[in-house]
Design a protein around this motif. Structure first.
Motif, PDB file in Angstrom:
ATOM      1  N   ASP A 192       0.776  -1.144   0.031  1.00  0.00           N
ATOM      2  CA  ASP A 192       0.565  -0.182   0.192  1.00  0.00           C
ATOM      3  C   ASP A 192       0.977   0.976   0.203  1.00  0.00           C
ATOM      4  O   ASP A 192       1.930   1.399   0.446  1.00  0.00           O
ATOM      5  N   PHE A 193       0.466   2.146  -0.623  1.00  0.00           N
ATOM      6  CA  PHE A 193       1.048   3.636  -0.198  1.00  0.00           C
ATOM      7  C   PHE A 193       1.347   4.408   1.264  1.00  0.00           C
ATOM      8  O   PHE A 193       1.970   4.847   2.123  1.00  0.00           O
ATOM      9  N   ASP A 194       0.013   5.193   1.118  1.00  0.00           N
ATOM     10  CA  ASP A 194      -0.483   5.711   2.460  1.00  0.00           C
ATOM     11  C   ASP A 194      -0.250   5.210   3.492  1.00  0.00           C
ATOM     12  O   ASP A 194      -1.110   4.342   4.042  1.00  0.00           O
TER      13      ASP A 194
ATOM     14  N   SER B 138      -5.081  10.233   6.546  1.00  0.00           N
ATOM     15  CA  SER B 138      -5.848   8.513   5.644  1.00  0.00           C
ATOM     16  C   SER B 138      -6.295   7.947   7.170  1.00  0.00           C
ATOM     17  O   SER B 138      -6.877   7.219   6.969  1.00  0.00           O
TER      18      SER B 138
ATOM     19  N   ILE C 278       3.086  -1.712  -6.109  1.00  0.00           N
ATOM     20  CA  ILE C 278       2.326  -1.108  -5.048  1.00  0.00           C
ATOM     21  C   ILE C 278       1.017  -1.011  -5.397  1.00  0.00           C
ATOM     22  O   ILE C 278      -0.091  -0.353  -6.473  1.00  0.00           O
TER      23      ILE C 278
ATOM     24  N   THR D 132      -3.013   1.013  -4.651  1.00  0.00           N
ATOM     25  CA  THR D 132      -3.227   2.184  -3.573  1.00  0.00           C
ATOM     26  C   THR D 132      -4.311   2.557  -4.125  1.00  0.00           C
ATOM     27  O   THR D 132      -5.252   2.161  -5.370  1.00  0.00           O
TER      28      THR D 132
ATOM     29  N   ARG E 276      -6.089   5.213  -3.652  1.00  0.00           N
ATOM     30  CA  ARG E 276      -5.810   6.690  -4.671  1.00  0.00           C
ATOM     31  C   ARG E 276      -7.090   6.488  -6.047  1.00  0.00           C
ATOM     32  O   ARG E 276      -6.492   5.396  -6.888  1.00  0.00           O
TER      33      ARG E 276
ATOM     34  N   TRP F 243      -2.624   7.098  -9.789  1.00  0.00           N
ATOM     35  CA  TRP F 243      -1.001   6.707 -10.045  1.00  0.00           C
ATOM     36  C   TRP F 243      -0.127   7.708 -10.150  1.00  0.00           C
ATOM     37  O   TRP F 243       0.805   6.609  -9.625  1.00  0.00           O
TER      38      TRP F 243
ATOM     39  N   VAL G 266       2.375   9.014  -7.439  1.00  0.00           N
ATOM     40  CA  VAL G 266       3.062   8.270  -7.320  1.00  0.00           C
ATOM     41  C   VAL G 266       4.117   7.400  -6.972  1.00  0.00           C
ATOM     42  O   VAL G 266       4.597   7.592  -6.286  1.00  0.00           O
TER      43      VAL G 266
ATOM     44  N   LYS H 137      -9.381  -3.958  -3.797  1.00  0.00           N
ATOM     45  CA  LYS H 137      -7.865  -4.527  -3.149  1.00  0.00           C
ATOM     46  C   LYS H 137      -8.000  -6.034  -3.501  1.00  0.00           C
ATOM     47  O   LYS H 137      -6.735  -6.669  -4.230  1.00  0.00           O
TER      48      LYS H 137
ATOM     49  N   ASP I 168       0.207  -3.017   3.982  1.00  0.00           N
ATOM     50  CA  ASP I 168      -0.560  -2.342   4.198  1.00  0.00           C
ATOM     51  C   ASP I 168      -1.571  -2.089   5.752  1.00  0.00           C
ATOM     52  O   ASP I 168      -1.090  -2.783   6.881  1.00  0.00           O
TER      53      ASP I 168
END
Length: 200
Positions: A23-25, A46, A100, A102, A104, A107, A110, A143, A162
């Protein structure tokens, strides 16, 4: 010589095909991005948004402003997971892929962040972006559907990081439908990776 080549092909075809998903955030970076209520002006980071959606699953997404998440606002990398991702990319094994995944919508910011600041080029899947509009459900469901699609493409070893317990729990649930696949999930909290444990 031909026999050796045949044996090697037979052996290599049985090697696990590994997919590492981050995951990103709040998993790879923290940012100052906020979700804002259009009705009240209240803002949530988030993690607060994740908690809110779990407690109020019937919210109307149109009532909230996600424009902060169209860019990467004041990012600070989470060293432990970022280094883990970079190390996996540098190993560059032919039988593994690092992505990744995400929630969001876009993309590109990121990917640009990692290219410009760390010199890392990595595939980014923005599960709420237009390319994946055919995948319905919550972020956790989206996801999970994406991960299952990768399993159907032949990946038989999944590692998933995550910060959302819902996302982690949902991906872990794929093990029941795909017992032949080795699935490891990791809940990232306070910049630490912890092996997933069932919720009480």
């Amino acid at each position: 010589m031909k026999k050796i080549i045949r044996e090697w092909r037979k052996f290599s075809s049985n090697l696990p095909k590994t997919l590492l998903i981050f995951d990103f955030d709040d998993t790879l970076v923290t940012t100052r991005s906020k979700v804002r209520s259009k009705m009240t002006g209240k803002s949530m980071d988030s993690q607060e948004w994740d908690d809110f959606t779990r407690q109020s699953p019937d919210f109307d997404v149109g009532d909230y402003d996600f424009s902060d998440f169209m860019v990467v606002v004041e990012p600070e990398p989470i060293e432990k997971t970022t280094n883990l991702m970079i190390s996996a990319l540098k190993r560059g094994k032919s039988d593994s892929k690092v992505v990744i995944l995400t929630a969001r919508h876009d993309w590109e910011p990121v990917r640009d962040y990692f290219v410009k600041t760390l010199g890392v080029d990595i595939k980014v899947v923005a599960i709420n972006g237009p390319h994946y509009s055919h995948i319905g459900g919550t972020d956790a469901e989206k996801k999970t559907k994406w991960v299952e699609n990768q399993i159907n493409k032949g990946y038989d070893q999944i590692k998933f990081w995550d910060n959302s317990i819902d996302n982690v729990n949902a991906v872990k649930g794929l093990a029941g439908r795909h017992p032949e696949v080795e699935i490891e999930v990791f809940l990232v909290k306070n910049a630490e990776k912890t092996t997933f444990k069932e919720m009480e």
